[in-house]
Design a protein around this motif. Sequence first.
Motif, PDB file in Angstrom:
ATOM      1  N   ALA A 143       0.700  -1.269  -0.035  1.00  0.00           N
ATOM      2  CA  ALA A 143      -0.075   0.137   0.040  1.00  0.00           C
ATOM      3  C   ALA A 143       0.768   1.115  -0.009  1.00  0.00           C
ATOM      4  O   ALA A 143       0.606   2.475  -0.255  1.00  0.00           O
ATOM      5  CB  ALA A 143      -1.014   0.164   1.269  1.00  0.00           C
ATOM      6  N   ILE A 144       2.207   1.151   0.499  1.00  0.00           N
ATOM      7  CA  ILE A 144       2.982   2.299   0.462  1.00  0.00           C
ATOM      8  C   ILE A 144       3.178   2.876  -0.817  1.00  0.00           C
ATOM      9  O   ILE A 144       3.590   4.038  -1.156  1.00  0.00           O
ATOM     10  CB  ILE A 144       4.343   1.966   1.201  1.00  0.00           C
ATOM     11  CG1 ILE A 144       5.237   3.217   1.410  1.00  0.00           C
ATOM     12  CG2 ILE A 144       5.275   1.102   0.446  1.00  0.00           C
ATOM     13  CD1 ILE A 144       6.397   2.774   2.483  1.00  0.00           C
ATOM     14  N   TYR A 145       3.237   1.975  -1.890  1.00  0.00           N
ATOM     15  CA  TYR A 145       3.546   2.317  -3.292  1.00  0.00           C
ATOM     16  C   TYR A 145       2.380   3.437  -3.871  1.00  0.00           C
ATOM     17  O   TYR A 145       2.663   3.904  -5.073  1.00  0.00           O
ATOM     18  CB  TYR A 145       3.753   1.167  -4.143  1.00  0.00           C
ATOM     19  CG  TYR A 145       5.205   0.470  -3.715  1.00  0.00           C
ATOM     20  CD1 TYR A 145       6.256   0.985  -3.857  1.00  0.00           C
ATOM     21  CD2 TYR A 145       4.637  -0.872  -3.427  1.00  0.00           C
ATOM     22  CE1 TYR A 145       7.184   0.132  -3.511  1.00  0.00           C
ATOM     23  CE2 TYR A 145       5.848  -1.630  -2.949  1.00  0.00           C
ATOM     24  CZ  TYR A 145       7.104  -0.988  -2.939  1.00  0.00           C
ATOM     25  OH  TYR A 145       8.070  -1.654  -2.479  1.00  0.00           O
ATOM     26  N   ARG A 146       1.248   3.876  -3.318  1.00  0.00           N
ATOM     27  CA  ARG A 146       0.209   4.500  -3.494  1.00  0.00           C
ATOM     28  C   ARG A 146       0.875   6.085  -3.505  1.00  0.00           C
ATOM     29  O   ARG A 146       0.567   6.901  -4.099  1.00  0.00           O
ATOM     30  CB  ARG A 146      -0.810   4.568  -2.988  1.00  0.00           C
ATOM     31  CG  ARG A 146      -1.680   3.221  -3.172  1.00  0.00           C
ATOM     32  CD  ARG A 146      -2.764   3.033  -2.167  1.00  0.00           C
ATOM     33  NE  ARG A 146      -2.659   3.031  -0.765  1.00  0.00           N
ATOM     34  CZ  ARG A 146      -3.091   2.932   0.279  1.00  0.00           C
ATOM     35  NH1 ARG A 146      -4.677   3.098  -0.024  1.00  0.00           N
ATOM     36  NH2 ARG A 146      -2.869   2.847   1.447  1.00  0.00           N
ATOM     37  N   PHE A 147       1.922   6.292  -2.685  1.00  0.00           N
ATOM     38  CA  PHE A 147       2.181   7.524  -2.307  1.00  0.00           C
ATOM     39  C   PHE A 147       3.555   8.138  -2.839  1.00  0.00           C
ATOM     40  O   PHE A 147       4.024   8.775  -2.166  1.00  0.00           O
ATOM     41  CB  PHE A 147       2.105   7.662  -0.665  1.00  0.00           C
ATOM     42  CG  PHE A 147       0.614   7.151  -0.231  1.00  0.00           C
ATOM     43  CD1 PHE A 147      -0.437   7.673  -0.826  1.00  0.00           C
ATOM     44  CD2 PHE A 147       0.697   6.054   0.648  1.00  0.00           C
ATOM     45  CE1 PHE A 147      -1.716   7.558  -0.193  1.00  0.00           C
ATOM     46  CE2 PHE A 147      -0.721   5.665   1.025  1.00  0.00           C
ATOM     47  CZ  PHE A 147      -1.738   6.170   0.484  1.00  0.00           C
ATOM     48  N   VAL A 148       4.059   7.178  -3.701  1.00  0.00           N
ATOM     49  CA  VAL A 148       5.442   7.457  -4.043  1.00  0.00           C
ATOM     50  C   VAL A 148       5.593   7.614  -5.675  1.00  0.00           C
ATOM     51  O   VAL A 148       4.685   7.065  -6.304  1.00  0.00           O
ATOM     52  CB  VAL A 148       6.457   6.542  -3.531  1.00  0.00           C
ATOM     53  CG1 VAL A 148       6.474   6.476  -2.190  1.00  0.00           C
ATOM     54  CG2 VAL A 148       6.165   5.159  -4.166  1.00  0.00           C
ATOM     55  N   ARG A 149       6.524   8.307  -5.951  1.00  0.00           N
ATOM     56  CA  ARG A 149       6.831   8.119  -7.500  1.00  0.00           C
ATOM     57  C   ARG A 149       8.529   8.062  -7.688  1.00  0.00           C
ATOM     58  O   ARG A 149       9.199   8.284  -6.770  1.00  0.00           O
ATOM     59  CB  ARG A 149       6.498   9.668  -7.856  1.00  0.00           C
ATOM     60  CG  ARG A 149       7.354  10.968  -7.600  1.00  0.00           C
ATOM     61  CD  ARG A 149       7.019  12.073  -8.206  1.00  0.00           C
ATOM     62  NE  ARG A 149       7.823  12.980  -7.679  1.00  0.00           N
ATOM     63  CZ  ARG A 149       8.870  13.838  -8.232  1.00  0.00           C
ATOM     64  NH1 ARG A 149       9.437  13.096  -9.364  1.00  0.00           N
ATOM     65  NH2 ARG A 149       9.802  14.624  -7.467  1.00  0.00           N
ATOM     66  N   PRO A 150       9.136   7.509  -8.958  1.00  0.00           N
ATOM     67  CA  PRO A 150      10.340   7.487  -9.339  1.00  0.00           C
ATOM     68  C   PRO A 150      11.052   8.717  -9.524  1.00  0.00           C
ATOM     69  O   PRO A 150      10.554   9.692 -10.215  1.00  0.00           O
ATOM     70  CB  PRO A 150      10.273   6.430 -10.638  1.00  0.00           C
ATOM     71  CG  PRO A 150       8.935   6.622 -11.045  1.00  0.00           C
ATOM     72  CD  PRO A 150       7.888   6.991  -9.964  1.00  0.00           C
ATOM     73  N   LEU A 151      12.146   8.653  -9.072  1.00  0.00           N
ATOM     74  CA  LEU A 151      13.030   9.914  -9.369  1.00  0.00           C
ATOM     75  C   LEU A 151      14.463   9.401  -9.638  1.00  0.00           C
ATOM     76  O   LEU A 151      15.151   8.521  -8.878  1.00  0.00           O
ATOM     77  CB  LEU A 151      13.086  10.917  -8.250  1.00  0.00           C
ATOM     78  CG  LEU A 151      14.083  12.136  -8.477  1.00  0.00           C
ATOM     79  CD1 LEU A 151      13.688  12.980  -9.328  1.00  0.00           C
ATOM     80  CD2 LEU A 151      14.100  12.862  -6.908  1.00  0.00           C
ATOM     81  N   ALA A 152      15.139   9.766 -10.842  1.00  0.00           N
ATOM     82  CA  ALA A 152      16.489   9.529 -11.142  1.00  0.00           C
ATOM     83  C   ALA A 152      17.613  10.427 -11.014  1.00  0.00           C
ATOM     84  O   ALA A 152      17.293  11.903 -11.322  1.00  0.00           O
ATOM     85  CB  ALA A 152      16.556   8.959 -12.706  1.00  0.00           C
TER      86      ALA A 152
END
Length: 526
Positions: free
Chosen positions: A485-494
Motif C-alpha cells: 500500500a506504500i506504493y500509492r504515495f511515491v513516484r520514481p526519481l532518477a
Amino acid sequence: MNGKNIICSYERETANGSFSALNPATGKPLEGSFFKAGTADADEALKGAELAYQTYKHLHKDLKAAFLRCIADEIAALGDTLINRAAEESGLPIGRLQGELGRTTGQLRLFAQLVEEGSWVEAIIDTAMPDRQPLPRADIRRMLVPLGPVVVFGASNFPLAFSVAGGDTASALASGCPVIVKAHPAHLGTSSLVGSAIVKAIHKSGVPEGVFSLLYDDGYDIGSYLVKHPKTKAVTFTGSFKGGMELVKLAQQRQQPIPVFAEMGSINPVFLLPQATAENPEELAKKCAASITLGAGQFCTNPGLLIAVQSEGLEQFKQTLSGLISETPTATMLTPGIFSNYENRAQEALKEEGVVLLAESGKNNADLQHQSVAKIAQVSAAQFLTSSRLQEEVFGPYSLLVIADDVSQMEEIIAALEGQLTVTLFAAQNELTQYPELISKIADKTGRMIMNGVPTGVEVCGAMQHGGPFPATNDSRFSSVGTTAIYRFVRPLAWQDWDPELLPEELKDGNPLGIYRLINQTRTRA
C-alpha cells in the motif's frame, strides 16, 4: 476527547458550529460536541503539511520507524477507553473491535519494519561506462520518493483499521508523506482519541508537527475542499462507488490532477463447483453463512453472490444455508444511513423478476434500532444475466444464490460481471484442471482469488492484494492493505551524474543503509 480539530498536531476550536456522534443501537446522541472545520482550518493544515514535508521526506528510516511504533504504542495505551467509545459509535461488538485494534497497531508496526529494512524504495544503480562504444553511458541512479501531503477519508465500517491511524495513514506516513485526515462523522470520539495518540507520538518522536492534522465535518464541504486544494498530492477513500467516483472526478478537474485511490466495494462472487458441492454441501453452507453474516455483512469482501450448478448436493447446501440464515440474530448496523440503504437495496433486489427469498433472520432484537435482517435469495442464471440490478452490491448481510445449468453458464456469469475485490472458488482437486477457462476468466476480474475459503478476513501482510479491476477500485495496480500500500504515495526519481556526496543515502556508494539494491542488473546488498 474534547471535540477540537487537530491542526498540525495542535488542538483548535473553530467557529463553524458543532455536532455530535450517534449511537446507532439506541438512536441517541453520544457525549461530546465536535467543532466543524472551515476552509481556513484546511488551509492551515495543508500549509503546515507542505512545510513539514520538506523535512519529513528526508527523515532517517530508523527515526521514521520509531515514530510509527510510537503511534502504535500510544493507541494501544488507550485500551478500553478507545474500544468502548468505538463500540458506542459503531454498534460493533467489543470482541470485533479488540481484534481491529490489534490490526491497527499491528500494521503500524509492520510498516515500521518495512521502513527500517529500507529496500522498499527500489534503489537502482547503473554505474557510468565512460569507455562504452559508440557512446559512453552516464551514471544513473533511481529510487522512489514521496509525493507530498495526503488526504485520508475515514471509512464507516472500520472505525480503527481504516480510519485516523488505519492502513492509509500508516502507509502514507511510512512513505514520507504528511497526512490530513477527514474524520468519518460517525466516529467522532474514536477519531479524537486516536488523533490525540498520534499527536503524543509526534511530540515524543520529534518529527515535524505538520505531519498530521485531523478535521471534522458532518457534510461534504471540507472533504471536497481538501481534494481540490493545490497543496494536496494524493487522496485515499474507502466507501461507496458514488462517493469514490465523486472524489475521482474532483481530483481530475483540478488544474493539476492528482491520484485518488478509491476502494469502492464489490459483490465478491463465490463459485461452487459441482463435485465440491456434492462432497461437502453442509460444510460449504456453514462457511458461506458465517461469511455472509459476519459483522452484519458490513465488509467490503462480503460474499454477495453465490454461483452453483443445479444438483442434489446443491439442494442440501440450500437447505443448510437457509436454516443457518433463519437462525442468525439481527445485529446493529453502523449508521442509520447504512441501515436504510441496506433495507432499500435488498427490497429492490428481491423485487427483480425471478428472484425468490429463501430465508431471512428470524431472531429480531426489538429493543435496539437499525437492526440488520440477514437474507438469502435465489435466481436462475438466465434471469441473472438479464438484470444489471442483480449485479450491484447490497451492503449488508444479503447474498444471492444464482443457479447455473452447467459450468459453461458459470463462465458466462463471470464474463458479465464487473471487477471485484475477491472471487472465491470452492472446487475439488480434479476440478481445478477440468475447468481452466473458468479460472482464467476469474483471474481477469479480480484482485484476489480464494481457493476453498471465504473472502471475509483480509490479512495484513506483504502479499495481500486488496484492490481489483474497476469498479472495485479506480486503479487496480495498487492495494490498500498490506505493505505494498506504500506504493500509492511515491513516484520514481532518477539522479544522473550527481556528486556522490549529494546523493540520497539509499543511492550512495558503499550502501550506508545496508539495503538491497539493483546494481548493474544484480540485486545485492553490497
